[in-house]
Design a protein around this motif. Structure first.
Motif, PDB file in Angstrom:
ATOM      1  N   PRO A 165      -2.056   4.500  -6.844  1.00 19.06           N
ATOM      2  CA  PRO A 165      -2.685   3.186  -6.626  1.00 19.06           C
ATOM      3  C   PRO A 165      -3.104   2.511  -7.930  1.00 19.06           C
ATOM      4  O   PRO A 165      -2.886   1.303  -8.107  1.00 19.06           O
ATOM      5  N   ARG A 166      -3.693   3.274  -8.861  1.00 15.81           N
ATOM      6  CA  ARG A 166      -4.139   2.685 -10.121  1.00 15.81           C
ATOM      7  C   ARG A 166      -2.951   2.190 -10.936  1.00 15.81           C
ATOM      8  O   ARG A 166      -3.034   1.150 -11.606  1.00 15.81           O
ATOM      9  N   MET A 167      -1.826   2.913 -10.906  1.00  8.77           N
ATOM     10  CA  MET A 167      -0.629   2.501 -11.645  1.00  8.77           C
ATOM     11  C   MET A 167      -0.139   1.125 -11.201  1.00  8.77           C
ATOM     12  O   MET A 167       0.491   0.394 -11.970  1.00  8.77           O
ATOM     13  N   PHE A 168      -0.430   0.776  -9.951  1.00  8.77           N
ATOM     14  CA  PHE A 168       0.010  -0.516  -9.419  1.00  8.77           C
ATOM     15  C   PHE A 168      -1.160  -1.487  -9.288  1.00  8.77           C
ATOM     16  O   PHE A 168      -1.103  -2.439  -8.510  1.00  8.77           O
ATOM     17  N   GLY A 169      -2.232  -1.226 -10.048  1.00  4.14           N
ATOM     18  CA  GLY A 169      -3.344  -2.171 -10.137  1.00  4.14           C
ATOM     19  C   GLY A 169      -4.228  -2.227  -8.914  1.00  4.14           C
ATOM     20  O   GLY A 169      -4.873  -3.253  -8.669  1.00  4.14           O
ATOM     21  N   LYS A 170      -4.307  -1.148  -8.148  1.00  7.32           N
ATOM     22  CA  LYS A 170      -5.116  -1.136  -6.938  1.00  7.32           C
ATOM     23  C   LYS A 170      -6.325  -0.215  -7.099  1.00  7.32           C
ATOM     24  O   LYS A 170      -6.230   0.858  -7.696  1.00  7.32           O
ATOM     25  N   ASP A 171      -7.452  -0.670  -6.566  1.00  5.96           N
ATOM     26  CA  ASP A 171      -8.675   0.124  -6.554  1.00  5.96           C
ATOM     27  C   ASP A 171      -8.640   1.032  -5.332  1.00  5.96           C
ATOM     28  O   ASP A 171      -8.708   0.560  -4.193  1.00  5.96           O
ATOM     29  N   ALA A 172      -8.540   2.348  -5.559  1.00  5.30           N
ATOM     30  CA  ALA A 172      -8.373   3.288  -4.452  1.00  5.30           C
ATOM     31  C   ALA A 172      -9.566   3.266  -3.501  1.00  5.30           C
ATOM     32  O   ALA A 172      -9.399   3.374  -2.281  1.00  5.30           O
ATOM     33  N   VAL A 173     -10.769   3.134  -4.022  1.00  6.91           N
ATOM     34  CA  VAL A 173     -11.967   3.128  -3.170  1.00  6.91           C
ATOM     35  C   VAL A 173     -11.976   1.898  -2.265  1.00  6.91           C
ATOM     36  O   VAL A 173     -12.203   1.994  -1.056  1.00  6.91           O
ATOM     37  N   ALA A 174     -11.691   0.719  -2.849  1.00  7.29           N
ATOM     38  CA  ALA A 174     -11.677  -0.518  -2.059  1.00  7.29           C
ATOM     39  C   ALA A 174     -10.564  -0.497  -1.019  1.00  7.29           C
ATOM     40  O   ALA A 174     -10.761  -0.923   0.127  1.00  7.29           O
TER      41      ALA A 174
ATOM     42  N   GLY B  25       7.360   2.001   0.618  1.00  3.30           N
ATOM     43  CA  GLY B  25       6.176   1.670   1.390  1.00  3.30           C
ATOM     44  C   GLY B  25       5.379   0.521   0.806  1.00  3.30           C
ATOM     45  O   GLY B  25       4.825  -0.300   1.551  1.00  3.30           O
ATOM     46  N   TYR B  26       5.344   0.438  -0.514  1.00  2.00           N
ATOM     47  CA  TYR B  26       4.499  -0.570  -1.178  1.00  2.00           C
ATOM     48  C   TYR B  26       5.147  -1.955  -1.149  1.00  2.00           C
ATOM     49  O   TYR B  26       4.493  -2.955  -0.817  1.00  2.00           O
ATOM     50  N   TYR B  27       6.439  -2.020  -1.517  1.00  2.00           N
ATOM     51  CA  TYR B  27       7.082  -3.326  -1.638  1.00  2.00           C
ATOM     52  C   TYR B  27       7.773  -3.789  -0.351  1.00  2.00           C
ATOM     53  O   TYR B  27       7.769  -4.980  -0.042  1.00  2.00           O
ATOM     54  N   ILE B  28       8.361  -2.857   0.379  1.00  2.00           N
ATOM     55  CA  ILE B  28       9.120  -3.253   1.569  1.00  2.00           C
ATOM     56  C   ILE B  28       8.228  -3.291   2.813  1.00  2.00           C
ATOM     57  O   ILE B  28       8.251  -4.257   3.576  1.00  2.00           O
ATOM     58  N   ARG B  29       7.406  -2.260   3.008  1.00  2.42           N
ATOM     59  CA  ARG B  29       6.596  -2.174   4.225  1.00  2.42           C
ATOM     60  C   ARG B  29       5.167  -2.662   4.029  1.00  2.42           C
ATOM     61  O   ARG B  29       4.405  -2.756   4.981  1.00  2.42           O
ATOM     62  N   LYS B  30       4.781  -2.969   2.789  1.00  2.00           N
ATOM     63  CA  LYS B  30       3.442  -3.502   2.487  1.00  2.00           C
ATOM     64  C   LYS B  30       2.334  -2.617   3.045  1.00  2.00           C
ATOM     65  O   LYS B  30       1.348  -3.085   3.608  1.00  2.00           O
ATOM     66  N   MET B  31       2.472  -1.311   2.880  1.00  2.00           N
ATOM     67  CA  MET B  31       1.494  -0.364   3.414  1.00  2.00           C
ATOM     68  C   MET B  31       0.241  -0.325   2.546  1.00  2.00           C
ATOM     69  O   MET B  31       0.280  -0.656   1.343  1.00  2.00           O
ATOM     70  N   ASN B  32      -0.865   0.076   3.149  1.00  2.00           N
ATOM     71  CA  ASN B  32      -2.090   0.280   2.388  1.00  2.00           C
ATOM     72  C   ASN B  32      -1.846   1.363   1.331  1.00  2.00           C
ATOM     73  O   ASN B  32      -1.324   2.442   1.645  1.00  2.00           O
ATOM     74  N   PRO B  33      -2.196   1.121   0.061  1.00  2.17           N
ATOM     75  CA  PRO B  33      -1.872   2.079  -1.014  1.00  2.17           C
ATOM     76  C   PRO B  33      -2.426   3.486  -0.806  1.00  2.17           C
ATOM     77  O   PRO B  33      -1.752   4.472  -1.130  1.00  2.17           O
ATOM     78  N   VAL B  34      -3.644   3.598  -0.285  1.00  2.37           N
ATOM     79  CA  VAL B  34      -4.238   4.927  -0.098  1.00  2.37           C
ATOM     80  C   VAL B  34      -3.535   5.673   1.035  1.00  2.37           C
ATOM     81  O   VAL B  34      -3.220   6.865   0.923  1.00  2.37           O
ATOM     82  N   VAL B  35      -3.277   4.989   2.139  1.00  2.00           N
ATOM     83  CA  VAL B  35      -2.543   5.607   3.250  1.00  2.00           C
ATOM     84  C   VAL B  35      -1.136   5.973   2.804  1.00  2.00           C
ATOM     85  O   VAL B  35      -0.619   7.050   3.143  1.00  2.00           O
TER      86      VAL B  35
END
Length: 622
Positions: A239-248, A559-569
């Protein structure tokens, strides 16, 4: 100059480096004591470090807990914003101790496999208990994606390793061994070996079965160690590699998978008995209105069901409302109700006074399962008028989902009401609903937990053979599914199976995985040195890392680009597809949430079976 306050503060809140230093000092003390003890037994081999390591080998208990004592603080060290974490720290520590013992002094650690199995099964059950309440809603929401992620990971791993070995011409056995190690599924070695022993794989001229086995072991040992460590770091920081806050992102996922309004913790999970914020208050008034004199507490409640008198102070006497006393002029009463209602109390009762004895009421929060009761089918307003004395409804759950608790909401059989109020008031309401109040407890029903583990073991141990390849769910996966099933049922009826405290569950989760990893390290460490065979070891390491890290990364991109899944899930699904429980633990640690585990079981179960087939194929066509 007075330094005593500073010293007291230092002792009560020591710096982090002091805590780590204490762990290292304990470790060195343990080694010194081991050396002293071993010296009394075998003087000829017990000098210095060799004696200490010999002591650890003779006493696996000491080795295991020394590994944890060093591994945990090691895992907390942060370099460039990245840390190993407790699991990887323990694994690295165990491998270094076992490797040094074997390479330098010829000392090996023989720890029974039963120890590893027990702690892994305890961990998987505890993990299932944590994820169970959201598992089925997660499966319904993302089942297709979880399956696709598992297939992406397992087939790309096979393609990378199989054709990589072909291109590099590493010889028979390496492909199966690297697949087994990079996937951290030892059973692949078993099916690959069966392909050799049954003749499904034809041995080339000049090549013996022992040589193939040695190649397999070399590929397994090196790739297993590297993949075990680096997959934790990859999944943990995706998640951090793609600029996402795992806690949020975890908070967002928890809200999404709750399936209803925010009613707090689901029944049977941690946090059910927290009172939290409420608009209910207890205030004290002097009885000054003549029309109240002579009426009992229960009679007054029937006239005004939105407020209840919980205490009556009469001179030096404090009377509990459970005795249903009749009011007298000058009594001080403690009234519980909504804040805006209590503001008008002086007009209906008398002047408000500061009388703490009337307001000292212990409030309990409990879940009550609606059984075969005549109250099922009534609205919350009707239920409150008949059973609501001294309690208020915090949340309403139906089929494990929080639903709005509005005045006209009809209560059905099987619903769970979360009530707050004095213990005797909650008990009174529960009795009328043919149930008993369930309060979060520090007690754990060990007999039921043991029964659940037994059933999970039997289910996981059952094996089906297809075309000579044995397929089994696995005992650890069986225990995890039982944990999921039990916790899921407890969201429907929190009385099911007896309580399991969150403290006990958390302890099983942490100690189970850590000791499993420590035992694993003891067995794998010595095999690394025997696997070094010139430049071959470099290619094994490269293929092992590519096979371990590229497949989950490809699944992440899907999952991230095609299915737009939540990064933590999504990270939890990648960990499941890679069959890496420590990686799952890593993303849970950094996200401070267990929601990632919702996505873990489906790809885990799928790839556990598929990788065996692919490992067999890799051996046959190698």
């Amino acid at each position: 100059m007075n330094t005593r306050p500073k010293l007291a503060g230092f002792l009560s809140h020591p710096p982090k480096y002091m805590i780590s230093l204490m762990f290292w000092l304990l470790a060195l003390a343990s080694l010194w004591l081991g050396n002293a003890y071993a010296a009394t037994l075998e003087p000829e081999v017990s000098n210095g470090v060799a004696g200490a390591l010999s002591y650890l080998a003779q006493n696996p208990f000491a080795y295991l807990f020394l590994t944890l004592a060093i591994g945990y603080p090691l895992g907390r060290i942060t370099v460039g914003g990245i840390c190993l974490g407790a699991t990887a720290g323990t694994l690295v520590t165990g491998i270094l101790i076992a490797l040094a013992s074997s390479a330098i002094y010829g000392i090996t650690y023989d720890i029974p496999g039963l120890v590893e199995d027990i702690f892994l099964m305890l961990f998987m059950y505890a993990l299932g208990m944590r994820v169970g309440p959201q598992f089925f809603s997660g499966l319904a929401r993302g089942g297709f994606d979880f399956v696709m992620i598992g297939l992406i990971v397992v087939f790309s791993n096979f393609l990378i390793v199989f054709f990589g070995v072909k291109v590099l011409d590493l010889g028979p056995g390496y492909a199966a061994g690297i697949i087994s190690g990079s996937y951290t599924v030892t059973a692949v070695m078993g099916v690959a070996q069966s392909a050799v022993s049954t003749g499904a794989f034809q041995l080339p001229e000049g090549v013996t079965a022992d040589m193939v086995g040695a190649n397999m072991a070399a590929g397994y040992a090196i790739s297993y160690v590297l993949s075990s460590i680096f997959i934790i770091l990859l999944v943990k920081y995706l998640p951090r590699m793609f600029g996402k806050d795992a806690v949020a992102e975890a908070i967002k996922a928890e809200q999404e998978f709750s399936g209803g309004e925010d009613g707090g913790a689901l029944p049977g999970t941690a946090g059910t008995s927290l009172l939290g914020f409420t608009d209910k208050q207890i205030r004290s008034y002097v009885v000054e209105h003549e029309e109240l004199v002579g009426l009992s507490v229960s009679q007054l409640f029937k006239k005004n069901p939105h407020a209840a008198i919980l205490k009556v102070v009469r001179g030096d006497e404090v009377i509990d409302a459970q005795a249903d006393p009749k009011l007298q002029m000058g009594d001080v009463v403690g009234v519980m109700g909504e804040y805006n209602l209590l503001l008008s109390g002086s007009d209906k009762v008398g002047n408000e006074v500061a009388e703490p004895r009337a307001r000292m009421v212990d409030i309990e929060v409990a879940d009550v399962h609606v059984g075969k009761s005549s109250f099922a089918g009534k609205t919350l307003t009707e239920l409150g008028q008949e059973l609501g004395f001294g309690v208020h409804l915090k949340s309403l759950f139906r089929a494990g989902v929080a639903i709005p608790h509005l005045p006209k909401t009809v209560v059905e059989k099987g619903d769970v009401l979360r009530l707050a109020g004095p213990a005797w008031c909650v008990e009174q309401a529960a009795k009328a609903l043919k149930a008993k109040p369930i309060v979060e407890s520090t007690y754990t029903e060990v007999s039921f937990m043991s029964l659940a583990l037994f059933v999970g073991f039997v289910i996981g141990h059952a094996s089906v053979e297809i075309s000579g390849i044995p397929f089994a769910l696995g005992t650890s996966a069986g225990c995890m599914l039982m944990g999921i099933f039990v916790s899921w049922l407890r969201t429907r009826n929190p009385d099911f199976g007896g309580p399991m405290s969150e403290g006990a569950r958390s302890f099983l989760n942490d100690i189970g995985l850590s000791l499993f990893v420590a035992v694993l390290a003891a067995g794998v460490g010595p095999k690394i040195m025997s696997s070094f065979q010139g430049t071959v070891v470099i290619w094994i390491a490269v293929l092992g890392l590519l096979g371990a890290l590229v497949p989950p990364f490809l699944a992440w991109l899907y999952g991230y680009y095609i299915r737009k899944m939540n990064p933590v899930v999504l990270a939890g699904a990648c960990a499941g597809g890679r069959n890496s429980t420590p990686a799952l633990n890593g993303i849970q640690d950094i996200s401070k949430s267990g929601i990632a585990a919702v996505a873990y079981p489906v790809p885990y179960a799928l790839t556990s079976a598929v990788v065996l087939i692919l490992g067999y194929i890799a051996m046959v066509f190698s």
